[in-house]
Design a protein around this motif. Sequence first.
Motif, PDB file in Angstrom:
ATOM      1  N   THR A 139      -7.737  22.630 -20.751  1.00 43.27           N
ATOM      2  CA  THR A 139      -8.354  21.968 -19.594  1.00 43.27           C
ATOM      3  C   THR A 139      -8.973  22.941 -18.516  1.00 43.27           C
ATOM      4  O   THR A 139      -8.691  24.074 -18.607  1.00 43.27           O
ATOM      5  CB  THR A 139      -7.122  21.173 -18.736  1.00 43.27           C
ATOM      6  OG1 THR A 139      -6.486  22.202 -18.265  1.00 43.27           O
ATOM      7  CG2 THR A 139      -6.555  20.397 -19.567  1.00 43.27           C
ATOM      8  N   PHE A 140      -9.819  22.533 -17.818  1.00 48.68           N
ATOM      9  CA  PHE A 140     -10.631  23.454 -16.785  1.00 48.68           C
ATOM     10  C   PHE A 140      -9.287  23.807 -15.860  1.00 48.68           C
ATOM     11  O   PHE A 140      -9.464  24.856 -15.415  1.00 48.68           O
ATOM     12  CB  PHE A 140     -11.461  22.535 -15.949  1.00 48.68           C
ATOM     13  CG  PHE A 140     -11.859  23.162 -14.721  1.00 48.68           C
ATOM     14  CD1 PHE A 140     -12.920  24.457 -14.889  1.00 48.68           C
ATOM     15  CD2 PHE A 140     -11.523  22.943 -13.434  1.00 48.68           C
ATOM     16  CE1 PHE A 140     -13.275  24.969 -13.709  1.00 48.68           C
ATOM     17  CE2 PHE A 140     -11.904  23.844 -12.311  1.00 48.68           C
ATOM     18  CZ  PHE A 140     -12.842  24.630 -12.529  1.00 48.68           C
ATOM     19  N   GLY A 141      -8.426  23.006 -15.668  1.00 43.94           N
ATOM     20  CA  GLY A 141      -7.312  23.384 -14.492  1.00 43.94           C
ATOM     21  C   GLY A 141      -6.809  24.618 -14.872  1.00 43.94           C
ATOM     22  O   GLY A 141      -6.448  25.490 -14.302  1.00 43.94           O
ATOM     23  N   LYS A 142      -6.381  24.484 -16.337  1.00 43.36           N
ATOM     24  CA  LYS A 142      -5.667  25.832 -16.999  1.00 43.36           C
ATOM     25  C   LYS A 142      -6.390  27.312 -16.727  1.00 43.36           C
ATOM     26  O   LYS A 142      -5.991  28.128 -16.412  1.00 43.36           O
ATOM     27  CB  LYS A 142      -5.169  25.387 -18.248  1.00 43.36           C
ATOM     28  CG  LYS A 142      -4.193  24.574 -18.331  1.00 43.36           C
ATOM     29  CD  LYS A 142      -3.592  24.063 -19.672  1.00 43.36           C
ATOM     30  CE  LYS A 142      -2.498  22.924 -19.966  1.00 43.36           C
ATOM     31  NZ  LYS A 142      -2.263  22.680 -21.322  1.00 43.36           N
ATOM     32  N   ALA A 143      -7.588  26.727 -17.483  1.00 42.16           N
ATOM     33  CA  ALA A 143      -8.709  27.950 -17.202  1.00 42.16           C
ATOM     34  C   ALA A 143      -8.579  28.360 -15.749  1.00 42.16           C
ATOM     35  O   ALA A 143      -8.666  29.894 -15.389  1.00 42.16           O
ATOM     36  CB  ALA A 143     -10.044  27.691 -17.863  1.00 42.16           C
ATOM     37  N   TYR A 144      -8.906  27.655 -14.934  1.00 44.88           N
ATOM     38  CA  TYR A 144      -9.025  28.046 -13.511  1.00 44.88           C
ATOM     39  C   TYR A 144      -7.755  28.888 -13.003  1.00 44.88           C
ATOM     40  O   TYR A 144      -8.050  30.095 -12.315  1.00 44.88           O
ATOM     41  CB  TYR A 144      -9.371  27.030 -12.783  1.00 44.88           C
ATOM     42  CG  TYR A 144      -9.685  27.134 -11.145  1.00 44.88           C
ATOM     43  CD1 TYR A 144     -10.904  27.859 -10.747  1.00 44.88           C
ATOM     44  CD2 TYR A 144      -8.629  27.307 -10.531  1.00 44.88           C
ATOM     45  CE1 TYR A 144     -10.800  28.272  -9.566  1.00 44.88           C
ATOM     46  CE2 TYR A 144      -8.825  27.490  -8.946  1.00 44.88           C
ATOM     47  CZ  TYR A 144     -10.012  28.030  -8.596  1.00 44.88           C
ATOM     48  OH  TYR A 144      -9.993  28.555  -7.227  1.00 44.88           O
ATOM     49  N   LYS A 145      -6.604  28.184 -13.156  1.00 46.18           N
ATOM     50  CA  LYS A 145      -5.506  28.980 -12.672  1.00 46.18           C
ATOM     51  C   LYS A 145      -5.259  30.606 -13.549  1.00 46.18           C
ATOM     52  O   LYS A 145      -4.919  31.323 -12.553  1.00 46.18           O
ATOM     53  CB  LYS A 145      -4.322  28.094 -13.280  1.00 46.18           C
ATOM     54  CG  LYS A 145      -2.996  28.654 -12.810  1.00 46.18           C
ATOM     55  CD  LYS A 145      -1.644  27.806 -13.380  1.00 46.18           C
ATOM     56  CE  LYS A 145      -0.518  28.150 -13.191  1.00 46.18           C
ATOM     57  NZ  LYS A 145       0.529  27.188 -13.380  1.00 46.18           N
TER      58      LYS A 145
END
Length: 259
Positions: A139-145
Amino acid sequence: MELVWSTSNIWNLSLEEVLLLGRDFSRYVILDMGKIKDFLKEKSIDNLKNLFHEYDLKPLMIIHDERVGEKFDEEKIKEILVLSHRLNIPYFFINSNIKPENLSFIVAMEVFKRNLERLKEIVDIPLVIKNNFYGIINTFGKAYKLARSLDNVFLYFDIFHYYLSGEELDVFRDKDLSLIKFVVLKDAENVPRYYLREHQQLFPGDGVIPIIQIFSYLREGGFDGYVVPEIRRPEYDKMQPNDFVNILFEKSQNILSNI
């Protein structure tokens, strides 16, 4: 925002042929490792640098098949890094492997982060992580984190894989989206997401992904980087290469002009 030509778009042409095709549309290029290797079987790295100079192209990154999971191949990573240095390439591409069945996503993420930290000791240019629906960083959220937690780590945001993940547009709110250095632009067929496969990608604007809305959020969050139209679809492989490139960039420019 700058459009970038990706040499991964047309598989049945040589590196020199795809560089020639794309030079009229962008001065920036993302290279495919397989095409580089084929080129270097007969010509030198200096020949390749001369091509970039002749065509007035600036290479930004090498896309490759080496994936990071529980481990990674350090020698192959170093091989790509040496090429990156010799070609004055500023970013290093990172893609996550499939999650091991014996690990939860939480543990797999922790292992992936540790390997990123090891990679940062080897690779002395900024790392760029792809959100890969089929990988650990799905997910984008995991990559961003991850990018937020490590220095000199940025994002290669694939719109198609974001759409597959089912994340809502709210995932972009209150985030520093200048961490996104590349946006991979493509569209998707109008089928349920759980049936959607890579070969069902479409030209930007021809499908159902809310591309304009996504870009509006990205721009408001600080994105002002590179946009990479990159599509894999069997029907498009049968097109004349010039027709494919003309349509791809015309539709991509139309998207950007409406943001």
